[in-house]
Design an enzyme around this catalytic site. Structure first.
Site, PDB file in Angstrom:
ATOM      1  CG  ASP A   1     -16.004 -11.233  32.575  1.00  0.00           C
ATOM      2  OD1 ASP A   1     -16.797 -10.573  31.898  1.00  0.00           O
ATOM      3  OD2 ASP A   1     -15.067 -11.874  32.092  1.00  0.00           O
ATOM      4  CG  ASP A   2     -19.957  -9.390  31.382  1.00  0.00           C
ATOM      5  OD1 ASP A   2     -18.982  -8.750  30.953  1.00  0.00           O
ATOM      6  OD2 ASP A   2     -20.555 -10.244  30.718  1.00  0.00           O
TER       7      ASP A   2
ATOM      8  CB  CYS B   1     -14.284  -9.148  27.970  1.00  0.00           C
ATOM      9  SG  CYS B   1     -15.894  -9.769  28.503  1.00  0.00           S
TER      10      CYS B   1
ATOM     11  CG  ASP C   1     -14.837  -7.159  32.107  1.00  0.00           C
ATOM     12  OD1 ASP C   1     -15.959  -7.031  32.647  1.00  0.00           O
ATOM     13  OD2 ASP C   1     -14.483  -8.200  31.525  1.00  0.00           O
ATOM     14  CG  ASN C   2     -18.060  -5.373  30.188  1.00  0.00           C
ATOM     15  OD1 ASN C   2     -17.118  -6.022  29.729  1.00  0.00           O
ATOM     16  ND2 ASN C   2     -19.223  -5.937  30.480  1.00  0.00           N
TER      17      ASN C   2
END
Length: 608
Positions: A51-52, A87, A339-340
């Site tokens: 995540d991130d 997200c 996700d990013n």
């Protein structure tokens, strides 16, 4: 059953490790003939989705086990992009193979996003895990699925398509020491005081055991929250108040065993880190330079991100060792992505994401598995999260869906070489965003409105470019080869007086911008094959398949004449996908491109 109780010979005797044929009705993928076919092994997939996680802050350099098991044993895709830098929309794109403008899930929470929006749009019974089960695969998931998947709505309805699951739930998804998980149809369970990634690792190993015992090919996802900021809910109710938000963002929290690591590391001091002159466009140009206290905190935030990823590094090691113990490692694709991306101080931005810059949209993608080259970087392959579902389908022998916006990524050197030999360049990534951006540290967290934009990353022989149009209709163009830090906007008002003489990638800026704007006009509302081959909309005769082709002088009049008629522009700034705010679309205005010329005996002629 514990992993030690199952021997290697048992694993090779079951469906996911054994050769299967079309005569076995339980193993025939959808869309494939039941006639005689050569024997092959049904592969499994294990997908670790962080995540991130950044590329440009160098986080992978601090993950030695990911390097050992994945980078050294697999292929790294250096030009992989999240199509939406936040997200929930990004994850919906992963699990549908569709861009956010086609899913209509464009935010992390209602009314424009979150799990309730995903359900309302009809995807819960028509997305990746459901399709895999229909094709004979078992599906398992632990960790974060979507935002606003909560302790209240987890069972109304439950996420569709999973053989086994153990989901992280809001409001404690991002609370590293106070997580809540929900297994299958059971009641949610709190793990207060336990480290979230370690809890998830235990659950991932348990689901892997279940997958092996089931004796079917499987797809397993482990989705930890690291290195996302820690988010603790406050006891606060009432209307939303930007000055008193109901949650507290702080830096990530590492496991105790990792909290003293990397004491001297700092955010990489690239040219775009807290620059002396403001950069970018829209609200970003108004950001003040960060003071020393702010920079020191952001360095601490950076170290906490690296520390939080150490438990993920161990998770990867644990999954690999268990796959090896079961004797199925060589029959399993292992995928690692996020996700990013993330920024910390670049362009004077506080820690966060949501921008279209390279820090926020260029994300890790590593693949290890059958036929995948070891210790190889596929630098010439541009891919996006919309391509992941078609890629998985290709590995598992499932026919691609017509409504996929993405296309399968070539992952073997043979496939990559074949694409190059055929001249089928994978050169573009469409990027889009709606809503606001917010800092996630302790400084200047106020949400920034008007952060809606469309953007394009394109890379090919002789060019490497970023082009964007914001909802206030400011434009950006960066020559990424000459300006990889995206500091010199070639379309800023201060540059406009000299655009005709300015060169980017050895072409006048106006010439490049006219092509890129036309391409972005197609991509901003594209569907299916149109997203994969957008030049075909502009040139149906097939003469143009890349930006290099479109830059031929014979097309100058075509693009320059049309740019003022049909171009990317917004009617107003909106926080979600509202058609009337989006401005011109290809469906409405693309036909204008047909009114200025035509091909005659291989030459471009003006209409008369």
């Amino acid at each position: 059953m514990h992993i030690a109780a199952l021997v290697r010979t048992a694993a090779t005797a079951i469906g996911f490790g054994a050769a299967v044929t079309a005569s076995d009705p339980g193993q025939v993928p959808l869309g494939h003939s039941r006639g005689p076919q050569p024997q092959r092994r049904q592969p499994n997939v294990v997908f670790v989705l962080t995540d991130d996680q950044d590329v440009h802050l160098g986080s992978l350099d601090y993950m030695p086990l990911v390097k050992k098991h994945l980078l050294d044993q697999g292929t790294y895709f250096s030009s992989h992009y999240a199509t939406t830098a936040v997200c929930c929309p990004s994850r919906v794109t992963i699990w549908t193979g569709k861009f956010a403008h086609n899913t209509n899930v464009t935010d992390v929470s209602p009314p424009y996003g979150g799990y309730p929006k995903f359900v309302a749009e009809g995807f819960n019974d028509n997305y990746f895990p459901v399709w895999l089960q229909q094709a004979g695969y078992n599906t398992y998931y632990t960790g974060k699925l979507f935002n606003v998947h909560t302790v209240e709505n987890y069972n109304s309805p439950p996420p569709g398509g999973f053989t086994g699951s153990d989901f992280l739930l809001d409001p404690h998804t991002y609370d590293y020491l106070n997580s809540t998980f929900q297994r299958n149809g059971e009641e949610p369970r709190s793990y207060e005081g336990h480290y979230s990634t370690d809890v998830l690792a235990g659950k991932a190993y348990g689901l892997l055991d279940e997958a092996v015992e089931a004796r079917k090919p499987f797809f397993l996802v482990a989705a930890p929250i690291a290195p996302h900021a820690n988010v603790a809910m406050k006891l606060h109710s009432g209307p939303r108040d930007p000055d008193n938000l109901p949650f507290e963002f702080t830096e990530p929290i590492p496991a105790d065993r990792h909290k003293h690591l990397f004491p001297n590391e700092k955010v990489p001091r690239t040219a775009n880190f807290n620059p002396d002159q403001s950069s970018g466009a829209n609200w970003i140009t108004t950001l003040p330079q960060q003071n020393g206290t702010n920079v020191a905190y952001n360095d601490h935030f950076y170290r906490q991100r690296l520390r939080s990823l150490q438990a993920v590094d161990e998770l990867v090691d644990g999954l690999i060792s268990r796959l090896e113990d079961y004797g199925i490692l060589e029959d399993t694709y292992i995928v690692y992505s996020s996700d990013n991306g993330y920024h910390i101080g670049q362009h004077r931005l506080q820690p966060g994401k949501s921008c279209g810059y390279e820090t926020d949209v260029n994300v890790p993608l590593i693949v290890r598995g059958p036929g995948v080259a070891r210790n190889y970087t596929a630098g010439g392959v541009v891919s996006t999260h919309a391509d992941l579902a078609p890629t998985f389908f290709g590995w598992l022998g499932i026919e691609a869906r017509e409504d996929f916006d993405g296309a399968a990524i070539p992952v073997t050197q043979e496939e990559i070489g074949g694409v190059r030999e055929r001249g089928e360049r994978r050169e573009h990534a469409g990027i889009e965003y709606w809503g606001f951006a917010m800092g996630e540290g302790v400084y200047n967290r106020d949400p920034r409105e008007n952060n809606t934009y469309k953007a394009l990353r394109i890379s090919g022989p002789g060019y490497n470019l970023y082009y964007s149009v914001w909802c206030n209709n400011e434009h950006e163009l960066y020559d990424m080869k000459a300006d990889p830090d995206q500091l010199h906007n070639l379309l800023s008002p201060s540059s406009s007086s000299s655009q005709s003489s300015t060169l980017a990638a050895n072409h006048p800026v106006e010439k490049l911008a006219s092509r890129l704007d036309a391409l972005l006009l197609v991509l901003k509302t594209c569907t299916g094959k149109q997203c994969q081959h957008p030049w075909s909309s502009l040139h149906p005769d097939g003469t143009v398949k890349s930006l290099a082709d479109a830059l031929a002088p014979r097309y100058d009049a075509f693009y320059l004449n049309n740019r003022e008629v049909a171009s990317v522009k917004y009617a107003y700034c909106a926080n979600g996908f509202i058609p009337e705010a989006e401005g011109p679309t290809w469906e409405d205005d693309g036909r204008a491109f047909g009114g200025y010329g035509y091909l005659k005996e291989g030459r471009w002629e003006d209409w008369v």
